[in-house]
Design a protein around this motif. Sequence first.
Motif: not given
Length: 63
Positions: A37-59
Amino acid sequence: MPHGFIFQRVMSYGPVEIGTAHDREGHKCYVAACTADKCGWSADFNTYSGACMAAKGHHCRIN
């Protein structure tokens, strides 16, 4: 992030979900979005590994 994404597969790392989608031009891309709730962070990537790294690193900064 462009509108019109339809998630085909969803994986989650904590509050962040990753989905594969096709953009308006029909290209396959990966979207990582925080579902807290109230975070609103999102991003799009060309590769699955890039999306995974961003997801694991998001706080969330939301208390």
